[in-house]
Every structure is written in structure tokens, then in C-alpha cells.
Design a protein around this motif. Structure first.
Motif, PDB file in Angstrom:
ATOM      1  N   ILE A   1      -3.176  -1.011  -3.359  1.00  0.00           N
ATOM      2  CA  ILE A   1      -2.590  -0.068  -4.300  1.00  0.00           C
ATOM      3  C   ILE A   1      -1.491   0.747  -3.623  1.00  0.00           C
ATOM      4  CG2 ILE A   1      -4.677   0.121  -5.699  1.00  0.00           C
ATOM      5  CD1 ILE A   1      -5.315   2.718  -4.164  1.00  0.00           C
ATOM      6  N   GLN A   2      -0.635   1.342  -4.430  1.00  0.00           N
ATOM      7  CA  GLN A   2       0.409   2.224  -3.905  1.00  0.00           C
ATOM      8  C   GLN A   2      -0.219   3.556  -3.511  1.00  0.00           C
ATOM      9  OE1 GLN A   2       3.696   1.285  -3.440  1.00  0.00           O
ATOM     10  NE2 GLN A   2       2.851  -0.732  -3.983  1.00  0.00           N
TER      11      GLN A   2
ATOM     12  N   GLU B   1      -4.028  13.119   1.517  1.00  0.00           N
ATOM     13  CA  GLU B   1      -4.504  14.437   1.910  1.00  0.00           C
ATOM     14  C   GLU B   1      -5.813  14.805   1.232  1.00  0.00           C
ATOM     15  OE1 GLU B   1      -3.330  16.668   4.250  1.00  0.00           O
ATOM     16  OE2 GLU B   1      -2.220  14.882   4.846  1.00  0.00           O
ATOM     17  N   ASN B   2      -5.952  14.413  -0.026  1.00  0.00           N
ATOM     18  CA  ASN B   2      -7.154  14.779  -0.776  1.00  0.00           C
ATOM     19  C   ASN B   2      -7.568  13.599  -1.639  1.00  0.00           C
ATOM     20  OD1 ASN B   2      -9.272  16.303  -1.817  1.00  0.00           O
ATOM     21  ND2 ASN B   2      -8.012  17.104  -3.488  1.00  0.00           N
ATOM     22  N   ILE B   3      -8.435  12.765  -1.111  1.00  0.00           N
ATOM     23  CA  ILE B   3      -8.837  11.527  -1.790  1.00  0.00           C
ATOM     24  C   ILE B   3      -9.987  11.837  -2.739  1.00  0.00           C
ATOM     25  CG2 ILE B   3      -9.713   9.192  -1.448  1.00  0.00           C
ATOM     26  CD1 ILE B   3      -8.434   9.291   1.361  1.00  0.00           C
ATOM     27  N   THR B   4      -9.830  11.456  -4.006  1.00  0.00           N
ATOM     28  CA  THR B   4     -10.858  11.699  -5.007  1.00  0.00           C
ATOM     29  C   THR B   4     -11.086  10.435  -5.829  1.00  0.00           C
ATOM     30  OG1 THR B   4      -9.347  12.417  -6.756  1.00  0.00           O
ATOM     31  CG2 THR B   4     -10.117  14.103  -5.205  1.00  0.00           C
ATOM     32  N   VAL B   5     -12.226  10.377  -6.493  1.00  0.00           N
ATOM     33  CA  VAL B   5     -12.516   9.241  -7.361  1.00  0.00           C
ATOM     34  C   VAL B   5     -11.540   9.153  -8.529  1.00  0.00           C
ATOM     35  CG1 VAL B   5     -14.212   8.262  -8.956  1.00  0.00           C
ATOM     36  CG2 VAL B   5     -14.931   9.028  -6.688  1.00  0.00           C
TER      37      VAL B   5
ATOM     38  N   ARG C   1     -10.441   6.787   8.185  1.00  0.00           N
ATOM     39  CA  ARG C   1      -9.779   7.877   7.470  1.00  0.00           C
ATOM     40  C   ARG C   1      -8.484   7.461   6.786  1.00  0.00           C
ATOM     41  NH1 ARG C   1      -7.562  10.591   4.702  1.00  0.00           N
ATOM     42  NH2 ARG C   1      -7.179  12.836   4.678  1.00  0.00           N
ATOM     43  N   ASP C   2      -7.697   6.599   7.402  1.00  0.00           N
ATOM     44  CA  ASP C   2      -6.385   6.265   6.857  1.00  0.00           C
ATOM     45  C   ASP C   2      -6.307   4.848   6.305  1.00  0.00           C
ATOM     46  OD1 ASP C   2      -5.273   8.806   7.502  1.00  0.00           O
ATOM     47  OD2 ASP C   2      -5.056   8.172   9.585  1.00  0.00           O
ATOM     48  N   PHE C   3      -7.456   4.286   5.925  1.00  0.00           N
ATOM     49  CA  PHE C   3      -7.444   2.931   5.378  1.00  0.00           C
ATOM     50  C   PHE C   3      -6.542   2.815   4.154  1.00  0.00           C
ATOM     51  CE2 PHE C   3      -9.200   0.171   2.016  1.00  0.00           C
ATOM     52  CZ  PHE C   3      -8.874  -1.060   2.571  1.00  0.00           C
ATOM     53  N   LEU C   4      -6.645   3.744   3.237  1.00  0.00           N
ATOM     54  CA  LEU C   4      -5.878   3.647   1.995  1.00  0.00           C
ATOM     55  C   LEU C   4      -4.389   3.812   2.241  1.00  0.00           C
ATOM     56  CD1 LEU C   4      -8.357   5.757  -0.112  1.00  0.00           C
ATOM     57  CD2 LEU C   4      -7.868   3.333  -0.476  1.00  0.00           C
ATOM     58  N   LEU C   5      -4.033   4.511   3.294  1.00  0.00           N
ATOM     59  CA  LEU C   5      -2.621   4.732   3.617  1.00  0.00           C
ATOM     60  C   LEU C   5      -2.045   3.611   4.464  1.00  0.00           C
ATOM     61  CD1 LEU C   5      -0.199   6.703   3.487  1.00  0.00           C
ATOM     62  CD2 LEU C   5      -1.068   7.727   5.605  1.00  0.00           C
ATOM     63  N   ASN C   6      -2.785   3.215   5.504  1.00  0.00           N
ATOM     64  CA  ASN C   6      -2.252   2.267   6.489  1.00  0.00           C
ATOM     65  C   ASN C   6      -2.813   0.860   6.382  1.00  0.00           C
ATOM     66  OD1 ASN C   6      -0.725   4.374   7.590  1.00  0.00           O
ATOM     67  ND2 ASN C   6      -2.365   4.951   9.002  1.00  0.00           N
TER      68      ASN C   6
ATOM     69  N   VAL D   1     -14.379   7.986   2.875  1.00  0.00           N
ATOM     70  CA  VAL D   1     -13.235   7.279   2.283  1.00  0.00           C
ATOM     71  C   VAL D   1     -13.706   5.981   1.643  1.00  0.00           C
ATOM     72  CG1 VAL D   1     -11.086   6.060   2.814  1.00  0.00           C
ATOM     73  CG2 VAL D   1     -11.513   8.322   3.792  1.00  0.00           C
ATOM     74  N   GLN D   2     -14.540   5.234   2.357  1.00  0.00           N
ATOM     75  CA  GLN D   2     -15.069   3.988   1.802  1.00  0.00           C
ATOM     76  C   GLN D   2     -15.921   4.253   0.563  1.00  0.00           C
ATOM     77  OE1 GLN D   2     -18.348   1.925   3.862  1.00  0.00           O
ATOM     78  NE2 GLN D   2     -17.093   0.073   3.831  1.00  0.00           N
ATOM     79  N   ALA D   3     -16.773   5.260   0.618  1.00  0.00           N
ATOM     80  CA  ALA D   3     -17.655   5.551  -0.507  1.00  0.00           C
ATOM     81  C   ALA D   3     -16.857   5.939  -1.752  1.00  0.00           C
ATOM     82  CB  ALA D   3     -18.617   6.676  -0.132  1.00  0.00           C
TER      83      ALA D   3
END
Length: 542
Positions: free
Chosen positions: A404-405, A412-416, A451-456, A479-481
Motif C-alpha cells: 500500500i501507499q 507516525e501514528n498507525i491505526t486500524v 516498526r517501519d515495515f509499512l514504510l520501508n 505494528v503487525q497486530a
């Protein structure tokens, strides 16, 4: 077990627990005992208040290495009731430990029922490697109340008997910091509909881990034993199928006639594949087989990316011969679903779409002639796959939900809700591209725990790279959860596709959690992490 279902049957459960306690309680002197003999309890009988039909819930989890009371149970008590507890170490453990609502407490005492409580008791082993700043969880995820168990995780010193090689252990330990930066998400909307197939993929290194399933230096073991243990965990999770990955190689990238190796470096031999299917079926699970083509030939010569048109055509012809042969083996073994295309070796096939589509369609028809199960397709060139003939030649489309983009501000603030909307946008986009030709989808959900999986993006988890640079990556189970909950919510609410199944990947074969030469702590594996509790509830069936 959900609290509501326990409360409804509280008196019956409490009666059985009390009877079991009387049998469990021992009273001998406190004379010194050898460490290989279980110490005897001297807790007395305890004076348990009566349970009530509706009340404050005491969830007790008795783990490996400890004995005493309460046993594993969930019992409602009247407000103000005082519940005794008492634990002692079992054989091979130096002490019993108790954690009440996230705080380490004495191994015996009483609990005043002014609120719901979670009591977790386990043994601190006599021998092993000592670590500081650790927390522990039961490896039996069915016992874990989620998210309460994780919300106040204590840190303490703990001895891990076999931190890098163990196949299975009753108590799993890792640094409390691994839980990460964000609150664990609530579960909204689960479970999945009954008709949706539920599955899990295991790691894709079967042959590499044959005699060392943890893949850490100096370890040994039998991947067969690890797989059987893993199958039971997946069955307890609610899975009905397990995904395995067959890795294959071209013999010679420069040969006049391209062929795939079937003996030297194929990841799973025919004999091992038959054993895998037999073991899975014995555990009550079907097998789905997926293909990965290595980006180099058996002599480590890289495959071209991109190739010439002539090479691409020869490759597709060789792949068709290979995949039809593998489909015949899958039919013989009784595999339920089989992938037509492949993963791993990737380049943009768009310029060669006029080659790719007819050759893959012909391959599908030949596979159909030898294989009666479900044909999977969609890992390779999914964006150019909206061809009616090709789509009508398969049964289930593979929907890989990742990529995903995501921006630094998003990170900074990852939410469902934030992630759910991004995953829904991805699914809608895929649906728009495939259009009316789309088939029912098996969604593949996937997120690493750093921590930075979604970014990197993805980080190698199976072996050291660049001097074990993975040690600098921040472990973050939250982050995974959050990603898993968001993906499951997106899948359950999307309307672009019919959902045939949901598969979570890629599950570690062993209970090892601490990094050495492999890195389960940052892996996409959700074994012994909070995401496993999320999947357990989404995979539940009435």
C-alpha cells in the motif's frame, strides 16, 4: 475463551475447577529437594469463595514449570470476594513466578475481586541462558485473553532453557519492549463467515531446515517433528488448510532449450511432498501448494530482468512443461489447491502481455487436464490478468494484500482505521483493473513485526545480511497486530470480490523468538505474537 461464554457457564466451570484443585494440592514438608525432582506444595487447601453466574472475572493461566492453584480457568466471582492462589515450581525449575494484571507478585497470596483480573503463573527454569527485561507468554495461544494479557507487560529476569534451537516450549519469553509503540487493536467484525476457507502458510525453506528447523548456527532438529507440532497449532487456530512453497530453479539460464531442475535443488522432493500432505491430512488440514522460481539458475547465474522477447517465450514454454508435471504430482498426493503461476522471479510482463496471456491460458488448460483440485493464479503479473479466457481457466485468484501507499507521516501514528482504508483502496483498485473477469479470491494477509515495515517494506528474516544488519531493526509486534486487524476488517467489508479464503503467512516452524542468525522477532511469522490471538478470533467458527 471469550469472557461472555465463560460467564454463562461459570458455576459449572468453577465446580470442576474446585474439584481439580483438591486433587492438585499437596502438603509435604519443606525439606531440600534435588532440582530434578518436583518440589511439593505447602499451600494448604485454600478457601475459595463460591462462583456466581454474573460477576467479576478471574482468568487464571497455569503454564509449564509451575504447579498449584487456581488451574487454568475463567471464573466469575462476586465483587469483593477474596480468591487465594498458590504456586510452586515443578521439576527442573528454580522458582514459580506469578504475574497479576501485568505486575510480578509473590507466588502465593490472595486476590481481591474489585475488578476483572488476569493471573499468569509459570516456572523459571533452573538451567538455560538468563536474560533481563523479559516477559513471558503461554505458547498455547488459546489460553491468552486478548488484548488484556498484553496491556501491562512486566519486565523481569528469566532463564530461557534453549533460546535459539527449541522446536516447542510451553512458555515463550522475549523482551517486553517487543510489544512495540502502539496500543494493541480491538477486534471488530470477526469471525470470518463460516464458508470462508481459513489457512496459514509456513516458511518457505523446507529443505534448508530439514535438520535444523530454527536455522540458527549450532542447532539441530527434525523439521518433520517441527511441522507436526506446527500443524497442531494451526488446527487449534481454526485453520482448515496449510500453504507450502515449492522453490524451483532453471538448470541453465543460457541453454538453447530451457528446462527446470527436478532433482538437484528443488526445495521439496516428491517423497517429502507426499509426507507433508499425509501429515497435514492426518492433522485434519488440506494442503495448498504454491510455486516460487528462483531468480538464478542452479549454478547461481541470474535470470534476466527483463529478458528478451525470445527468452521470455522460451521461459514460458519451459515453465508450462514444468508446472504440468508438478500438477500431476499434486493430483497423485491429493493436494487441494495448486498455483498455476509463480512468485519470487519477477519483472514487468506488460510489454510481453501478448505472450504471457495465451501461454498461461494454455498452461492452465493443461494443468486442468491432470489436476482436479482448485487452480490458483495471480501472484505473477496480476495487473495484466484481466483476460476472460485466462480468468475462466482458474478457480481462485490470489489476492496479495501488501504494497500500500504509505508515507513517513502515516508511519507516525498507525491505526486500524487508517490502514483499513488503505487496504480497501488497494482491493478496490484491483477489482477495477480485473473488472468483470475477476474470480473468487483467496486473500493473502502479511505483515512483518518491525516498526517501519509499512514504510520501508520487507526485511530478510531467515538469515543474516550485511553483518546481521537486522539487529538494528526495531522489533514491534503492535505494528503487525494493527496491520492484521486492518487487513481482516478490510477483507470482511470489501464488496469488490467474492472471498473464497483467507491465508496468513508465513508461520515459523519453531517457538524460538530471540534473534541469532535468523530473526523471528521481526519476521512476518505471527507465531507467539499478539497477531496470533487476533487470527484465532477471526478464524473461529460457531
Amino acid at each position: 475463551m471469550p469472557a461472555a461464554s465463560v460467564i454463562a457457564s461459570g458455576p459449572v466451570l468453577a465446580t470442576s475447577v474446585s474439584a481439580a484443585l483438591l486433587a492438585a494440592i499437596l502438603s509435604c514438608g519443606s525439606g531440600a529437594s534435588p532440582t530434578n525432582v518436583a518440589p511439593m506444595l505447602s499451600c494448604g487447601s485454600g478457601d475459595f469463595p463460591p462462583p456466581v453466574a454474573q460477576g467479576l472475572l478471574l482468568t487464571a493461566i497455569l503454564g509449564d514449570g509451575a504447579q498449584g492453584y487456581p488451574l487454568t480457568s475463567a471464573v466469575p466471582y462476586a465483587p469483593g470476594a477474596v480468591v487465594p492462589y498458590c504456586y510452586a515450581p515443578s521439576a527442573g525449575n528454580a522458582a514459580a513466578m506469578a504475574v497479576l494484571d501485568g505486575s510480578v507478585v509473590p507466588a502465593s497470596g490472595s486476590i481481591s475481586m474489585t475488578a476483572d483480573h488476569v493471573l499468569w503463573a509459570f516456572g523459571n527454569p533452573s538451567n538455560g541462558t538468563p536474560f533481563n527485561g523479559m516477559m513471558t507468554v503461554p505458547s498455547d495461544f488459546t489460553k491468552i485473553p486478548y488484548p488484556e494479557f498484553y496491556q501491562r507487560a512486566p519486565s523481569f529476569s528469566y532463564t530461557v532453557p534453549d533460546p535459539y534451537c527449541a522446536i516447542a516450549t510451553g512458555v515463550v519469553a522475549y523482551p517486553a519492549s517487543y510489544l512495540g509503540a502502539f496500543p494493541l487493536p480491538a477486534i471488530q467484525g470477526g469471525p470470518l463467515p463460516v464458508a470462508v476457507s481459513r489457512g496459514a502458510a509456513v516458511k518457505d525453506y523446507w529443505n534448508f531446515g530439514r535438520t535444523n528447523p530454527s536455522t540458527n548456527a549450532g542447532c539441530s532438529g527434525d523439521i518433520h517433528a517441527a511441522f507436526i507440532n506446527t500443524l497442531q497449532r494451526l488446527r487449534n487456530l481454526g485453520a482448515d488448510h496449510v500453504d507450502i512453497f515449492q522453490d524451483a530453479y532453471l538448470v541453465d539460464v543460457n541453454a538453447a532449450s530451457l528446462e527446470f531442475d527436478l532433482t538437484r535443488r528443488i526445495e521439496i522432493s516428491d517423497a517429502e511432498l507426499a509426507w507433508i500432505v499425509g501429515a497435514a491430512k492426518a492433522a485434519g488440514l488440506e494442503v495448498h501448494e504454491y510455486m516460487q522460481i528462483d531468480g538464478a539458475d542452479v549454478n547461481y547465474v541470474p535470470l534476466p530482468t527483463p529478458p528478451t522477447r525470445d527468452w521470455a517465450s522460451a521461459y514460458l514454454d519451459a515453465y508450462t512443461r514444468f508446472i504440468v508435471g508438478r500438477a500431476a504430482v499434486a493430483q497423485s498426493d491429493g493436494i487441494q489447491a495448486f498455483q498455476l503461476d509463480w512468485g519470487a522471479y519477477w519483472f514487468d510482463w506488460t510489454p510481453y502481455r501478448d505472450l504471457f496471456i495465451p501461454k498461461m491460458t494454455a498452461a492452465a488448460q493443461q494443468v486442468r487436464a491432470v489436476f482436479s483440485g482448485k487452480i490458483l493464479y495471480g501472484a505473477e503479473a496480476p495487473w495484466i490478468s484481466n483476460d476472460p479466457d485466462l480468468m475462466n481457466s482458474i478457480d481462485w485468484f490470489i489476492g496479495d494484500i501488501f504494497g500500500i501507499q504509505f508515507t513517513a507521516a502515516d508511519n507516525e501514528n498507525i491505526t486500524v482505521p487508517q490502514l483499513r482504508e488503505k487496504y480497501l483502496a488497494f482491493i478496490t483498485g484491483l477489482g477495477n483493473v480485473l473488472g468483470p473477469t475477476k474470480r473468487p479470491v483467496v486473500w493473502h494477509i502479511y505483515a512483518q513485526s518491525h516498526r517501519d515495515f509499512l514504510l520501508n517494506g520487507w526485511v530478510e528474516d531467515g538469515f543474516c545480511v550485511s553483518g546481521c544488519a537486522q539487529n538494528a531493526v526495531r522489533t514491534d509486534f503492535s505494528v503487525q497486530a494493527i496491520a492484521y486487524e486492518a487487513m481482516l476488517e478490510a477483507v470482511s467489508t470489501q464488496t469488490a470480490f467474492t472471498t473464497a479464503g483467507v491465508t496468513a503467512g508465513s508461520y515459523w516452524y519453531v517457538d524460538v523468538m530471540l534473534p541469532a542468525q535468523s530473526f523471528p522477532n521481526i519476521s512476518q511469522s505471527w507465531r507467539n505474537k499478539p497477531a496470533e490471538s487476533i487470527l484465532y478470533r477471526w478464524f473461529a467458527r460457531p
